[in-house]
Design a protein around this motif. Structure first.
Motif, PDB file in Angstrom:
ATOM      1  N   ASP A   1       0.895  -1.511   0.274  1.00  0.00           N
ATOM      2  CA  ASP A   1       0.258   0.084   0.111  1.00  0.00           C
ATOM      3  C   ASP A   1       0.751   0.763  -0.138  1.00  0.00           C
ATOM      4  O   ASP A   1       1.888   1.518   0.630  1.00  0.00           O
ATOM      5  CB  ASP A   1      -1.239  -0.022   1.188  1.00  0.00           C
TER       6      ASP A   1
ATOM      7  N   THR B   1       2.064   7.392  -2.131  1.00  0.00           N
ATOM      8  CA  THR B   1       1.768   8.805  -2.852  1.00  0.00           C
ATOM      9  C   THR B   1       0.953   7.894  -4.039  1.00  0.00           C
ATOM     10  O   THR B   1       0.883   6.953  -4.035  1.00  0.00           O
ATOM     11  CB  THR B   1       3.431   8.773  -3.062  1.00  0.00           C
ATOM     12  N   ASP B   2       0.826   9.106  -5.054  1.00  0.00           N
ATOM     13  CA  ASP B   2       0.192   8.540  -5.885  1.00  0.00           C
ATOM     14  C   ASP B   2       0.646   7.194  -7.202  1.00  0.00           C
ATOM     15  O   ASP B   2      -0.084   6.871  -7.899  1.00  0.00           O
ATOM     16  CB  ASP B   2      -0.628   9.800  -6.559  1.00  0.00           C
ATOM     17  N   PHE B   3       1.779   7.640  -7.080  1.00  0.00           N
ATOM     18  CA  PHE B   3       2.930   6.498  -7.569  1.00  0.00           C
ATOM     19  C   PHE B   3       4.107   6.949  -6.778  1.00  0.00           C
ATOM     20  O   PHE B   3       5.148   7.537  -6.148  1.00  0.00           O
ATOM     21  CB  PHE B   3       2.966   7.297  -9.179  1.00  0.00           C
TER      22      PHE B   3
ATOM     23  N   GLN C   1       0.764  -0.391  -7.877  1.00  0.00           N
ATOM     24  CA  GLN C   1      -0.243  -0.283  -8.798  1.00  0.00           C
ATOM     25  C   GLN C   1      -0.874  -0.952  -8.979  1.00  0.00           C
ATOM     26  O   GLN C   1      -2.845  -0.530  -9.064  1.00  0.00           O
ATOM     27  CB  GLN C   1       0.020   0.671 -10.141  1.00  0.00           C
TER      28      GLN C   1
END
Length: 239
Positions: free
Chosen positions: A23, A26-28, A78
């Protein structure tokens, strides 16, 4: 002091073994080698162009071209990845497991005979023949296979619910990793000659001859289904 160091070392070692994608907060995830080069995080970083162009696929063999976090770093964290599968006539993607992801298979050319072992139901084998446009889901951790029983090339794409799905090939893991022959003989209720023959055939790894007609294709499918039932029985004995 020593106890604290040992605990930190054990924590680092444990963190290397993951049962699923981490997990992220951050976004990526920015790869370590790009942290000092923020200008490199652009459209190119999020783009992957080698899924098809990187491997045209040998029409006489089974080939898989992957787009996982190893090949496509932007996928890290992701929980998605992809693969392109090309099946030459009469070829098989042998029974295998993806320990960290379910798989959604889409046939885009030809037809595929597919199956999975339902260990929760005493090794029940679920099979289907897929045509172009059909989809089939293989739940995470279940033994499954795909086979092209026709005389023409088949192609498919697989989507995975992990950036690092992993692949454990049962023939390779069972017969090419040095497991003692007596263990294999007892596990599969067979004899030394059969184990030796299986190991020999796997080492040679000849390209399978394409089926000559539909009856031959059906025979290949029936044999593979029988093998999967044996695998399913073995798994149900230990689960």
């Amino acid at each position: 002091m020593y106890e604290g160091w040992r605990w930190m070392t054990a924590r680092r070692e444990f963190s290397r073994a993951r049962a699923s994608d981490p997990d992220i907060l951050t976004d990526f995830v920015v790869p370590r080698d790009l942290l000092a080069e923020p200008s490199q995080i652009n459209g190119t970083f999020f783009t992957y162009t080698r899924l098809v162009s990187g491997n045209a696929g040998d029409p006489a063999k089974f080939t898989a071209t992957k787009a996982t976090a190893a090949e496509y770093p932007a996928l890290l964290g992701q929980s998605v990845s992809f693969a392109r599968l090309v099946f030459g006539a009469g070829t098989v993607n042998p029974p295998h497991i993806h320990p960290r992801a379910s798989e959604l298979l889409l046939v885009v050319q030809g037809a595929l005979f597919v199956g999975l072992v339902d260990a929760a139901r005493n090794g029940t084998l679920h099979t289907a023949t897929l045509q172009a446009g059909d989809m089939f889901v293989f739940p995470k951790g279940m033994v499954h296979f795909q086979s092209n029983n026709s005389t023409v090339v088949a192609r498919a794409f697989s989507a995975f619910g992990s950036a690092i799905p992993g692949t454990i090939s049962l023939p390779t893991e069972l017969f090419e990793t040095g497991i003692d022959d007596p263990v294999l003989e007892k596990s599969f209720r067979t004899d030394q000659a059969t184990v030796d023959a299986l190991k020999h055939d796997l080492q040679k790894a000849p390209a399978p001859a394409p089926p000559q007609n539909s009856a031959d294709g059906a025979l290949v499918g029936a044999r593979l289904a029988a093998v999967m039932l044996c695998v399913g029985t073995a798994f149900s004995l230990v689960l």
